[in-house]
Design a protein around this motif. Structure first.
Motif, short mmCIF file in Angstrom:
data_model
loop_
_atom_site.label_atom_id
_atom_site.label_comp_id
_atom_site.label_asym_id
_atom_site.label_seq_id
_atom_site.Cartn_x
_atom_site.Cartn_y
_atom_site.Cartn_z
N GLN A 1 21.46 81.39 15.81
CA GLN A 1 20.60 82.30 15.06
C GLN A 1 19.35 81.55 14.61
N PHE A 34 3.01 82.46 13.94
CA PHE A 34 2.07 83.43 13.41
C PHE A 34 2.14 83.46 11.89
N LEU A 46 -1.77 90.60 10.91
CA LEU A 46 -1.86 89.29 11.55
C LEU A 46 -3.16 88.60 11.17
N TYR A 51 -0.36 77.92 18.75
CA TYR A 51 0.58 77.69 19.85
C TYR A 51 0.76 76.23 20.20
N ASN A 92 8.43 82.79 17.53
CA ASN A 92 9.24 83.31 18.63
C ASN A 92 9.58 82.18 19.60
N GLY A 93 10.47 82.47 20.53
CA GLY A 93 10.90 81.47 21.49
C GLY A 93 10.26 81.73 22.84
N PRO A 94 10.50 80.87 23.81
CA PRO A 94 9.89 81.04 25.12
C PRO A 94 10.42 82.26 25.83
N GLY A 95 9.55 83.06 26.35
CA GLY A 95 9.96 84.21 27.14
C GLY A 95 10.48 85.38 26.35
N TYR A 96 10.44 85.29 25.04
CA TYR A 96 10.95 86.40 24.23
C TYR A 96 9.80 87.03 23.47
N SER A 97 9.79 88.34 23.45
CA SER A 97 8.73 88.99 22.70
C SER A 97 9.12 89.29 21.27
N THR A 98 10.37 89.04 20.91
CA THR A 98 10.77 89.30 19.53
C THR A 98 10.33 88.14 18.64
N LEU A 99 10.05 88.45 17.40
CA LEU A 99 9.68 87.45 16.40
C LEU A 99 10.77 87.37 15.34
N PHE A 101 11.01 86.49 11.43
CA PHE A 101 10.13 86.39 10.27
C PHE A 101 10.81 85.65 9.12
N ASN B 31 5.74 96.33 24.88
CA ASN B 31 6.85 96.14 23.94
C ASN B 31 6.59 96.83 22.61
N PHE B 33 8.59 97.83 18.69
CA PHE B 33 9.65 97.37 17.79
C PHE B 33 9.76 98.30 16.59
N TYR B 35 11.30 97.86 12.65
CA TYR B 35 11.84 97.00 11.61
C TYR B 35 12.08 97.85 10.37
N LEU B 45 14.88 93.37 12.27
CA LEU B 45 14.64 94.12 13.50
C LEU B 45 15.79 95.08 13.76
N THR B 94 3.45 94.88 21.05
CA THR B 94 2.86 93.68 21.60
C THR B 94 2.83 93.80 23.12
N ALA B 97 6.01 90.04 28.03
CA ALA B 97 6.34 88.63 28.11
C ALA B 97 5.30 87.89 28.95
N TYR B 101 2.37 87.26 22.46
CA TYR B 101 3.40 87.82 21.59
C TYR B 101 2.90 88.23 20.21
N GLN B 103 2.25 90.46 17.42
CA GLN B 103 2.71 91.82 17.12
C GLN B 103 1.76 92.47 16.12
#
Lengths: 111, 114
Positions: A1, A34, A46, A51, A92-99, A101, B31, B33, B35, B45, B94, B97, B101, B103
């Motif tokens: 997690q 971010f 934002l 990065y 976020n992590g590589p290749g993931y669009s979720t953040l 917070f 994408n 989302f 929340y 999320l 957003t 991929a 990213y 948002q």
């Protein structure tokens, strides 16, 4: 997690001072970072993205990233009462669009 | 400018009602989302979608469902509203991929379930 930790504050600074907000994250492979500003009762806005290691400046805001230490910070120079808000750090992590917070740090700038 | 809009700023519903929250973005983002944000708990999320008709569960999907029939629109559905679903609901979008990213959030819907 994945976890993103921020001091909840409030952080109180006088007008004109530098406000320093910090954030640590648990996932070593995180690549995108971010800062969002959220006024009371409003949605997050934002304000900075970073990065790569080092500093990124945008007006009165400077984001700093240190991936080796897994922290990211936001400096606000010449703080104004209008900067009083909650600041959310997101990662976020590589290749993931979720953040993921953090819970945010409340900043109070007194005139 | 990215624009994300949500159908209502404030909503009051009764326990057991079916509730629809709509979100529309105009930046052709892949994408989207949903929340919820509660004091002391931060942003959590509920669901996200990376394409039309596709959906993925987030951290707290129980009691919610979603629908994405068009790329620009993402709906959150509370099948039978309960008082513990009283919260601020935030939609974000957003690009796909491989992008930055970043948002972007809508203005939020403050839902009260009585």
């Amino acid at each position: 997690q994945k976890e993103v930790e921020q001091n909840s504050g409030p952080l109180s600074v006088p007008e004109g001072a530098i406000a320093s907000l910090n954030c640590t994250y648990s996932d070593r492979v995180s690549q995108s970072f971010f800062w969002y500003r959220q006024y009371s009762g409003k949605s997050p806005e934002l304000i900075m993205s970073i990065y790569s290691n080092g500093d990124k400046e945008d007006g009165r805001f400077t984001a700093q990233l240190n991936k080796a230490s897994q922290y990211v910070s936001l400096l606000i120079r010449d703080s104004q009462p209008s900067d009083s808000a909650t600041y959310l750090c997101a990662v976020n992590g590589p290749g993931y669009s979720t953040l993921t917070f953090g819970k945010g740090t409340m900043l109070l700038v007194s005139p | 400018d990215v624009k994300v809009t949500q159908s209502s700023r404030y909503l009051v519903k009764r326990t057991g009602e079916k509730v629809f929250l709509e979100c529309v973005q105009d930046m052709d983002h892949e994408n989207m989302f949903w929340y919820r944000q509660d004091p002391g708990l931060g942003l959590r999320l509920i669901y996200f979608s990376y394409d039309v008709k596709m959906k993925e569960k987030g951290d707290i999907p129980e009691g919610y469902s979603v629908s994405r029939e068009k790329k620009e629109r993402f709906s959150l559905i509370l099948e039978s509203a309960s008082t513990n679903q009283t919260s601020m609901y935030l939609c974000a979008s957003t690009k796909a991929a491989g992008s930055s990213y970043e948002q972007y959030f809508g203005p939020g819907t403050r839902l009260t379930v009585t």
